[in-house]
Design an enzyme around this catalytic site. Structure first.
Site, mmCIF file in Angstrom:
data_model
loop_
_atom_site.group_PDB
_atom_site.id
_atom_site.type_symbol
_atom_site.label_atom_id
_atom_site.label_comp_id
_atom_site.label_asym_id
_atom_site.label_seq_id
_atom_site.Cartn_x
_atom_site.Cartn_y
_atom_site.Cartn_z
ATOM 1 N N TYR A 37 -8.101 7.627 14.340
ATOM 2 C CA TYR A 37 -6.835 7.194 13.658
ATOM 3 C C TYR A 37 -7.220 7.004 12.088
ATOM 4 O O TYR A 37 -6.368 7.562 11.371
ATOM 5 C CB TYR A 37 -6.626 5.951 14.261
ATOM 6 C CG TYR A 37 -5.527 5.256 13.397
ATOM 7 C CD1 TYR A 37 -4.095 5.396 13.406
ATOM 8 C CD2 TYR A 37 -5.798 4.107 12.562
ATOM 9 C CE1 TYR A 37 -3.228 5.175 12.525
ATOM 10 C CE2 TYR A 37 -4.998 3.657 11.623
ATOM 11 C CZ TYR A 37 -3.770 4.060 11.622
ATOM 12 O OH TYR A 37 -2.880 3.689 11.015
ATOM 13 N N TRP A 76 0.987 -1.178 -0.079
ATOM 14 C CA TRP A 76 -0.092 -0.060 0.055
ATOM 15 C C TRP A 76 0.792 1.232 -0.030
ATOM 16 O O TRP A 76 0.569 2.336 -0.094
ATOM 17 C CB TRP A 76 -0.841 0.026 1.152
ATOM 18 C CG TRP A 76 -0.242 -0.296 2.343
ATOM 19 C CD1 TRP A 76 0.414 0.801 3.303
ATOM 20 C CD2 TRP A 76 -0.118 -1.567 3.311
ATOM 21 N NE1 TRP A 76 1.090 0.024 4.189
ATOM 22 C CE2 TRP A 76 0.613 -1.314 4.296
ATOM 23 C CE3 TRP A 76 -0.485 -2.907 2.822
ATOM 24 C CZ2 TRP A 76 0.915 -2.442 5.188
ATOM 25 C CZ3 TRP A 76 -0.040 -3.994 3.811
ATOM 26 C CH2 TRP A 76 0.536 -3.551 4.688
ATOM 27 N N CYS A 90 17.724 4.581 16.781
ATOM 28 C CA CYS A 90 16.669 5.721 16.782
ATOM 29 C C CYS A 90 17.127 6.901 15.914
ATOM 30 O O CYS A 90 18.096 7.609 16.438
ATOM 31 C CB CYS A 90 16.027 6.243 17.799
ATOM 32 S SG CYS A 90 14.667 7.176 17.529
ATOM 33 N N LEU A 101 -8.105 -12.656 9.507
ATOM 34 C CA LEU A 101 -7.570 -11.517 9.993
ATOM 35 C C LEU A 101 -8.076 -11.052 11.439
ATOM 36 O O LEU A 101 -7.617 -10.430 12.011
ATOM 37 C CB LEU A 101 -7.842 -10.498 9.051
ATOM 38 C CG LEU A 101 -6.960 -10.168 7.855
ATOM 39 C CD1 LEU A 101 -7.340 -8.949 7.067
ATOM 40 C CD2 LEU A 101 -5.487 -9.446 8.562
ATOM 41 N N GLY A 102 -9.428 -11.673 11.824
ATOM 42 C CA GLY A 102 -9.795 -11.293 13.153
ATOM 43 C C GLY A 102 -10.562 -9.787 13.053
ATOM 44 O O GLY A 102 -10.469 -9.136 12.033
ATOM 45 N N ASP A 126 -2.133 5.917 16.323
ATOM 46 C CA ASP A 126 -2.564 4.479 16.752
ATOM 47 C C ASP A 126 -1.719 4.053 17.997
ATOM 48 O O ASP A 126 -1.160 5.125 18.503
ATOM 49 C CB ASP A 126 -2.414 3.567 15.610
ATOM 50 C CG ASP A 126 -0.854 3.240 15.181
ATOM 51 O OD1 ASP A 126 -0.147 4.092 15.667
ATOM 52 O OD2 ASP A 126 -0.845 2.357 14.320
ATOM 53 N N CYS A 149 10.919 2.202 18.051
ATOM 54 C CA CYS A 149 10.258 2.575 19.170
ATOM 55 C C CYS A 149 9.340 1.669 19.717
ATOM 56 O O CYS A 149 8.085 1.886 19.793
ATOM 57 C CB CYS A 149 9.933 3.891 19.100
ATOM 58 S SG CYS A 149 9.454 4.768 20.688
ATOM 59 N N GLN A 191 -4.698 -3.219 14.776
ATOM 60 C CA GLN A 191 -4.483 -4.730 15.687
ATOM 61 C C GLN A 191 -3.718 -5.646 14.841
ATOM 62 O O GLN A 191 -3.811 -6.790 15.221
ATOM 63 C CB GLN A 191 -5.924 -5.180 16.145
ATOM 64 C CG GLN A 191 -6.928 -3.866 16.500
ATOM 65 C CD GLN A 191 -6.728 -3.634 17.972
ATOM 66 O OE1 GLN A 191 -5.949 -4.221 18.618
ATOM 67 N NE2 GLN A 191 -7.572 -2.704 18.289
ATOM 68 N N CYS A 193 14.587 13.363 21.747
ATOM 69 C CA CYS A 193 13.932 12.660 22.318
ATOM 70 C C CYS A 193 13.760 12.875 23.991
ATOM 71 O O CYS A 193 14.892 12.496 24.452
ATOM 72 C CB CYS A 193 13.877 11.286 22.212
ATOM 73 S SG CYS A 193 12.761 10.131 23.103
ATOM 74 N N CYS A 238 16.571 2.351 21.227
ATOM 75 C CA CYS A 238 16.802 3.913 21.068
ATOM 76 C C CYS A 238 18.367 4.089 20.352
ATOM 77 O O CYS A 238 18.503 4.999 19.616
ATOM 78 C CB CYS A 238 17.069 4.564 22.474
ATOM 79 S SG CYS A 238 15.527 4.570 23.235
ATOM 80 N N GLU A 281 -5.678 0.739 5.955
ATOM 81 C CA GLU A 281 -5.607 1.192 7.325
ATOM 82 C C GLU A 281 -6.764 0.361 8.113
ATOM 83 O O GLU A 281 -6.362 0.394 9.541
ATOM 84 C CB GLU A 281 -5.966 2.833 7.304
ATOM 85 C CG GLU A 281 -4.849 3.535 6.681
ATOM 86 C CD GLU A 281 -3.497 3.640 7.692
ATOM 87 O OE1 GLU A 281 -3.604 3.099 8.519
ATOM 88 O OE2 GLU A 281 -2.523 3.830 6.721
HETATM 89 FE FE1 SF4 Z 1 11.770 5.856 21.203
HETATM 90 FE FE2 SF4 Z 1 12.813 8.191 21.881
HETATM 91 FE FE3 SF4 Z 1 14.114 5.681 22.193
HETATM 92 FE FE4 SF4 Z 1 13.697 6.868 19.646
HETATM 93 S S1 SF4 Z 1 14.980 7.673 21.204
HETATM 94 S S2 SF4 Z 1 13.313 4.828 20.152
HETATM 95 S S3 SF4 Z 1 11.749 8.037 20.021
HETATM 96 S S4 SF4 Z 1 12.200 6.274 22.926
#
Ligand code: SF4
Length: 380
Positions: free
Chosen positions: A145, A49, A226, A105-106, A163, A217, A67, A232, A223, A62
């Protein structure tokens, strides 16, 4: 007392020996958005998609993704769009066929609402999805959402799509440390999510937030991988895994349940559920809080089904959001094909064509095995 001021790329920090005050700079969001979108462009999964702005296709994806993991949805999404290529095709379809395409799919109310919504869009709206969050939310099965996702991805509207994954990312990024089940905190998360959004690439940004929540996350955060960790709050505070704050859910109730596989000459008895749970799906007769063949036979008798218990063919367990069915699968032999109105004696082919929920898979396997054995006897 000496006061120090630091200018970081995204914050201004003022400190003395006792206090630190940090302010996000106006360009905090610009840096964060850029970092997230660049990461998304580089690592996004090639899901079927992705890349479409067709409101019908976006909406179907969507609803399916609620879930349910993206990897599971992929195959269903492709087959569903082949089977129902437009909102008009979906509106004109039989609900049974829609539920069959959804089988496995439930959360089947999603499929029933999908069909209802298609009827409204195809009929009253002449096949055109509204490009407006409030109007989208008035359609059956479309909540905040889904409205946000369709509006941003299909129409480029700057509105968040929050979500569970995005809620977690926002709570951590912006350091929301109150219970996200509280309505005012929910509104705060929604507001923060909107604040974070860029003026353009809104659909991509929302999908990038979802991707971040799904892959990095996660509940146990990663992290170190990330792309936005320097923006953050939770990363800085070291409490990412404690967020979002949520009240513990009550444990699911365990319900013992007898499933009756009632056979008569190469057919097995099914009925279409009217209860809210699994509504519209075909199931074998089942009785809550029954775990002996004698009691199951009595329950069948109440339905005017005369059947003799033959054997117990297995056990199965199915976990719903709020309850767990601990099922005992019992085989019965009926002398006649008498059954309540609306119930169905099904042979192998019909059984394969009807929508049955995942909760009945073990019973279905046992029934198929038994019915397959019956065919040679008939021919003998
Ligand atoms: Fe999540 Fe913050 Fe960690 Fe990134 S740094 S994974 S946004 S908690």
């Amino acid at each position: 007392m000496q006061v120090f001021t630091y200018f970081l790329p995204h914050s201004i920090v003022i400190s003395n020996s006792f206090h630190i005050l940090a302010f996000h700079t106006p360009w905090y969001n610009d840096f964060m958005q850029q970092a997230l979108l660049t990461w998304y462009d580089q690592v996004k999964r090639p899901l079927p998609w992705r890349g479409t702005a067709d409101p019908y296709a976006v909406w179907v994806s969507e609803i399916m993704l609620q879930q349910t993991r993206a990897e599971t949805v992929s195959g269903y999404y492709v087959r569903f769009l082949e089977r129902f290529p437009s909102v008009h095709a979906l509106a004109a379809a039989d609900e049974q066929d829609v539920l069959k395409a959804w089988e496995g799919l439930g959360y089947y109310s999603r499929a029933r609402n999908l069909k209802k919504c298609a009827e409204v869009v195809s009929g009253a709206l002449c096949g055109v999805f509204p490009g407006d969050v409030d109007a989208l939310r008035k359609l059956p099965g479309i909540g905040a959402y889904t409205a946000g996702a369709v509006a941003s991805i299909a129409f480029g509207i700057r509105t968040p799509a929050v979500d569970g994954n995005v809620e977690r990312v926002v709570a951590r990024l912006r350091g929301v440390r109150e219970d996200v089940g509280i309505p005012s905190v929910k509104r705060l998360i929604q507001w923060e999510a909107e604040e974070l959004m860029p003026a353009d690439r809104c659909g991509d940004f929302n999908q990038a937030m979802m991707e971040l929540g799904a892959r990095v996350c996660q509940p146990v955060s990663r992290c170190e991988a990330c792309p936005v960790r320097q923006f953050c709050d939770a990363y800085e505070a070291g409490d990412a895994d404690a967020l979002p704050v949520k009240q513990r859910k009550a444990p699911q109730r365990v319900i013992p349940r007898a499933i009756a596989l009632v056979f008569h000459e190469g057919t097995v008895l099914l009925h279409r559920r009217e209860e809210r749970l699994l509504q519209g799906m075909w199931c074998f007769p089942g009785f809550d809080h029954v775990d002996t063949p004698g009691e199951a036979a009595k329950q069948l008798k109440k339905l005017d089904i005369d059947a003799v218990y033959t054997e117990t063919v297995g056990n199965a367990r199915h976990v719903f959001t709020h309850i767990i069915w601990e099922m005992t699968l019992m085989a019965f032999r009926a002398e006649t094909r008498v059954a309540p109105e609306g119930w169905l004696w099904t042979d192998l082919d019909t059984l394969a064509s009807l929508p049955l929920p995942t909760a009945t898979k073990a019973a279905q396997r046992a029934a198929v095995e038994r019915l397959s054995q019956f065919v040679p006897d008939l021919l003998a």
